[in-house]
Motif scaffolding. Structure first.
Motif, PDB file in Angstrom:
ATOM      1  N   GLU A   1      47.373 -45.725 -20.136  1.00 30.09           N
ATOM      2  CA  GLU A   1      48.455 -46.682 -20.419  1.00 30.09           C
ATOM      3  C   GLU A   1      49.467 -46.079 -21.394  1.00 30.09           C
ATOM      4  N   ILE A   2      48.953 -45.363 -22.387  1.00 27.56           N
ATOM      5  CA  ILE A   2      49.851 -44.736 -23.379  1.00 27.56           C
ATOM      6  C   ILE A   2      50.707 -43.674 -22.682  1.00 27.56           C
ATOM      7  N   LEU A   3      50.048 -42.867 -21.849  1.00 25.87           N
ATOM      8  CA  LEU A   3      50.782 -41.809 -21.140  1.00 25.87           C
ATOM      9  C   LEU A   3      51.818 -42.402 -20.193  1.00 25.87           C
ATOM     10  N   ARG A   4      51.443 -43.490 -19.528  1.00 29.63           N
ATOM     11  CA  ARG A   4      52.359 -44.117 -18.577  1.00 29.63           C
ATOM     12  C   ARG A   4      53.602 -44.612 -19.314  1.00 29.63           C
ATOM     13  N   THR A   5      53.373 -45.203 -20.504  1.00 27.12           N
ATOM     14  CA  THR A   5      54.506 -45.690 -21.296  1.00 27.12           C
ATOM     15  C   THR A   5      55.435 -44.526 -21.668  1.00 27.12           C
ATOM     16  N   LEU A   6      54.850 -43.420 -22.104  1.00 23.26           N
ATOM     17  CA  LEU A   6      55.674 -42.269 -22.493  1.00 23.26           C
ATOM     18  C   LEU A   6      56.441 -41.718 -21.287  1.00 23.26           C
ATOM     19  N   LYS A   7      55.760 -41.687 -20.152  1.00 25.78           N
ATOM     20  CA  LYS A   7      56.395 -41.193 -18.925  1.00 25.78           C
ATOM     21  C   LYS A   7      57.619 -42.053 -18.606  1.00 25.78           C
ATOM     22  N   ARG A   8      57.433 -43.385 -18.686  1.00 29.83           N
ATOM     23  CA  ARG A   8      58.549 -44.294 -18.361  1.00 29.83           C
ATOM     24  C   ARG A   8      59.696 -44.150 -19.341  1.00 29.83           C
ATOM     25  N   ARG A   9      59.348 -44.014 -20.615  1.00 24.09           N
ATOM     26  CA  ARG A   9      60.411 -43.878 -21.618  1.00 24.09           C
ATOM     27  C   ARG A   9      61.204 -42.608 -21.351  1.00 24.09           C
ATOM     28  N   ALA A  10      60.508 -41.544 -21.002  1.00 21.58           N
ATOM     29  CA  ALA A  10      61.198 -40.283 -20.716  1.00 21.58           C
ATOM     30  C   ALA A  10      62.055 -40.440 -19.458  1.00 21.58           C
ATOM     31  N   GLU A  11      61.534 -41.157 -18.472  1.00 17.70           N
ATOM     32  CA  GLU A  11      62.299 -41.367 -17.239  1.00 17.70           C
ATOM     33  C   GLU A  11      63.544 -42.192 -17.533  1.00 17.70           C
ATOM     34  N   GLY A  12      63.386 -43.182 -18.416  1.00 12.97           N
ATOM     35  CA  GLY A  12      64.523 -44.007 -18.816  1.00 12.97           C
ATOM     36  C   GLY A  12      65.565 -43.148 -19.515  1.00 12.97           C
ATOM     37  N   HIS A  13      65.109 -42.198 -20.280  1.00 10.18           N
ATOM     38  CA  HIS A  13      66.037 -41.338 -21.016  1.00 10.18           C
ATOM     39  C   HIS A  13      66.798 -40.430 -20.059  1.00 10.18           C
TER      40      HIS A  13
END
Lengths: 615, 179
Positions: free
Chosen positions: A131-143
């Motif tokens: 879940e933590i990794l998924r959140t980071l992945k999404r934030r990076a994708e958003g960026h």
């Protein structure tokens, strides 16, 4: 996307896919990427913070909250809000680690730790980390406004095979291709090395929230060679908090605190510890309890913990064949190295002032981003090479529960070893193999990695059946085993799954479960991305309109402005990303003649001495 | 292919550690899987195999003790594998080792750490001597390969080295307890 439209003006080299570096930490996690040649941490949590607290909250309704917002829920829902889950990676439920001060409810009966949380199924540490990794992945994708599917994830150098496997599984669950598991100290050295062009011998002292690592590295002409590594996977700043919290609980005469109280006291302890890094004394308030703590007191209480890092440092130096005076520098990593007592201890131990010019919280993620870039960007592949080592010896159980060491610790990876087994009974057609990791002589004192049975050995008389078992450790420090019967040449591949790991079937099921929700997740994410994209296009179009409005042909301007207004309305109302995407495309096509004129003017101006940057 | 062949070195005990390190770095730069195109599975597998062989050779050759054991194995006596040890070890060698181990066990029970350290220092010196003696014999074998006496002497001395190393590992574990 059509060429020559507004979007191209905005972003002439739209990036295709990004590989990121992730520091999956005990207390917080970060995601970083190399942008225009420089590693940078990306906003990872609400409010733009680059630190995402490694806290996952499970809601009764089935939702998951990660980061600062989850942290805020910890006091009210202590059992459903999981912190420091990294400590449980690859561990069994009977591990002492699972019995320490904490507010979790465990589910028994399985070889893997399971937390009982709100909202349905119990969850494993791998899923929580996912879940933590998924959140980071999404934030990076958003960026980036682009997919991020590849990552280098850092692990403590001292992580054993089971802990590494678990981390890799978590990456898989989050939909990431794990390019490499990189040791945290190596990542830190990479961040320092590339910034400063350093050469020489360095010690990296990494005291994080839950783990301690020390590594000795040699940097020569772009090769980062790890000479030795050591540490403690269950020692970190969290332990400082716990010591302090226990003092508070004792002063409050709370013998049986509720889980909520434990969480609250731990949070107060943590804040007090952080304050005492800069202040000499701090007053804490817990309900109606008041207490003053001085820095001297804190240092007294945590001294045994800080000193626990000493033997690992001395051993790492010894393994590398070095004295402290041979070192060219000592690098500090991890938030806990902000504690003055820790800095003093390190300075004394290595006989020099340590380096701390890169933010100790960010340095690991920055190094991981550099490695991700090196592994994916062929233009950079020749610059740097990392040569890492196996942190703990690998061995086999032999007669009497004694370990036969096959690959000693600090061997450069990838590496391999083979062992010959002979049958000891007539007609024996199977034998049991027990793989362990650790430095102790007795199996009972080492970490049990895997047990498996070699079967299908042809029936021969005792001593005639000979099986060669080969252990291969890859560049991630993960073990694979294969076996071959020598008299017949029959070979067998064995997947070594750690005793406390998840089976492939379990991982598959988790992936399936996450894919069920993934469809809606993806649509929601694409919608957000298109909204941001439309916002940028609108801002850019308005700017062009103001600066180059004279370039419109008669009758062009009104429909263009109407299209902009329509898009603006859609950004607020559209619930489907495809609607927005279509509108963006239409605007793009419609604006093309105008954009071409703007470009021509820009080029003409540039030729006559103006810079394109002025536009 | 021997570990020496991997580095293009002659099979001799004496080698320049800095030169070996340099060769390892140069070959790692050339062969490491990180250098292979990520999409090319075959190239990647070959890279892993070559780098594994390189690292294994490096691990053995860079260590003065492992290097001696390896040269002895090349001369036909493999002490690293179960059952490969010499059966005719002189009785005084065994007695020496037994006495030392008993002394260490006593120090351990009594938690007499200074005594353990003193024993370790003595054994360290003994091991250095045994290794030097073994190396002399191995160098004889290098110049005149058919020299069974030298091989046997080297294997006796290296057997001592192995016992001493185990002793020192135990003393180390005790030392860590003391810390």
């Amino acid at each position: 996307m059509a060429a020559g439209g507004l979007m191209q003006i905005h972003d002439p080299q739209k990036p295709r896919g990004f590989a990121v570096g992730i520091d999956l930490g005990t207390t917080h996690s970060l995601v970083a990427a190399v942008i225009e040649g420089k590693p940078r941490c990306l906003p990872a949590d609400v409010g733009g913070s680059v630190l995402l607290p490694s806290v996952v909250h499970y809601q009764a309704a089935g939702g998951v909250v990660v980061g600062k917002n989850a942290q805020a829920l910890a006091a009210d829902f202590p059992g459903d809000t999981l912190k420091s889950v990294k400590r449980f990676m690859g561990k069994g439920p009977d591990d002492p680690e699972t019995k320490r001060l904490g507010a979790y409810r465990f589910v028994g009966g399985k070889p893997v730790v399971r937390f009982d949380v709100a909202g349905g199924q119990p969850v494993t540490p791998v899923e929580v980390s996912g879940e933590i990794l998924r959140t980071l992945k999404r934030r990076a994708e958003g960026h980036f406004m682009a997919k991020v599917e590849q990552a280098v994830i850092t692990v403590p150098a001292y992580f054993d095979d089971a802990q590494r496997q678990a981390t890799k599984d978590a990456g898989r669950l989050a939909g990431l291709e794990v390019l490499r598991l990189l040791n945290e100290p190596t990542a830190a050295a990479l961040a320092y090395g590339l910034d400063k062009g350093s050469q020489g011998l360095f010690a990296v002292y990494d005291l994080g929230g839950g783990t301690f690592d020390v590594s000795i590295l040699k940097l020569v002409e772009g090769v980062f060679e790890v000479k030795s590594t050591g540490g403690d996977t269950a020692l970190g700043g969290d332990d400082f908090d716990r010591v302090l919290a226990e003092k508070f609980l004792a002063a409050m005469k709370l013998e049986a605190p509720t889980p909520s109280q434990v969480v609250q006291v731990l949070a107060v302890a943590r804040a007090a510890k952080e304050r005492l890094s800069v202040a000499d004394r701090v007053e804490v308030g817990l309900d109606d309890h008041r207490q003053v703590v001085t820095r001297a007191e804190l240092e007294e209480w945590i001294r045994p913990l800080v000193q626990k890092t000493g033997p690992a440092c001395r051993r790492a130096l010894k393994d590398a064949g070095l004295k402290p005076s041979d070192l060219d520098g000592v690098v500090l990593v991890g938030g806990s190295t902000r504690v003055p007592a820790v800095r003093r201890f390190v300075a004394e131990l290595f006989g020099r002032e340590p380096l701390a010019d890169i933010d100790p919280d960010q340095v690991v993620a920055l190094g991981a981003a550099i490695q991700a870039d090196l592994l994916t960007n062929s233009a950079r592949a020749d610059e740097v090479l990392l040569l890492d080592v196996l942190p703990l010896s690998l061995g086999l159980e032999t007669m009497g529960g004694v370990v036969e060491r096959l690959i000693p610790r600090n061997s450069t990876v990838p590496t391999a070893a083979a062992q010959l087994f002979t049958t000891f009974q007539d007609g024996q057609n199977a034998m049991d193999v027990h793989v362990v990791q650790g430095e102790r002589e007795l199996v009972a004192d080492c970490r049990s990695l895997a047990r498996f049975r070699l079967s299908g050995i042809p029936a021969l008389s005792a001593g005639m059946g000979r099986v060669e078992v080969r252990f291969q450790v890859d560049a991630d420090g993960i073990l694979a085993v294969s076996a071959k019967e020598l008299s017949t040449g029959v070979s067998q591949e064995i997947t070594v799954k750690p005793s406390h790991g998840l089976t492939d079937a379990e991982i598959e099921q988790m992936l399936l479960d996450s894919i069920e929700h993934a469809e809606e997740d993806v649509r929601a994410r694409f919608l957000r991305e298109q909204q941001v994209e439309a916002g940028r296009v609108l801002a850019d179009a308005r700017k062009q309109l103001a600066q180059n409005g004279d370039l419109f042909e008669p009758g062009e301007r009104a429909p263009f402005e109407a299209a902009l207004a329509e898009l603006e309305a859609l950004v607020r109302t559209a619930t489907d990303f495809q609607v927005l995407e279509t509108a963006l495309r239409a605007l793009d096509a419609q604006s093309r003649p105008f954009v071409e004129r703007v470009m021509n003017r820009a080029i003409a101006d540039a030729v006559s001495g103006h810079s394109v940057e002025e536009y | 292919m021997t570990h020496f062949d991997v580095f293009g070195l002659p099979p001799r005990y004496t080698l320049d550690a800095a030169d070996l390190e340099k060769r390892h770095r140069a070959l790692a730069l050339e062969w490491h899987p990180d250098r292979a195109a990520p999409s090319d599975a075959r190239a990647h597998r070959v890279a892993v195999e070559r780098t594994t062989a390189l690292n294994d050779a490096y691990r053995v050759l860079k260590d003065p003790i492992r290097r001696a054991f390896y040269l002895l194995a090349l001369a036909g006596v493999d002490l690293d594998h179960a059952g490969g040890g010499p059966r005719d070890l002189p009785i005084e060698m065994l007695e020496e080792v037994l006495e030392l181990r008993e002394a260490l066990a006593e120090a351990k029970t009594a938690k007499d750490f200074p005594r353990a350290r003193e024993l370790a220092a003595r054994v360290e010196a003994e091991r250095t001597g045994a290794l030097a003696a073994a190396v002399l014999c191995l160098e004889l074998v290098e110049t005149s390969p058919a020299n069974p006496v030298a091989v046997k002497k080297a294997s006796h001395q290296l057997s001592r080295v192995r016992y001493f190393t185990r002793f020192l590992e135990e003393a180390d574990a005790l030392e860590e307890e003391a810390l």
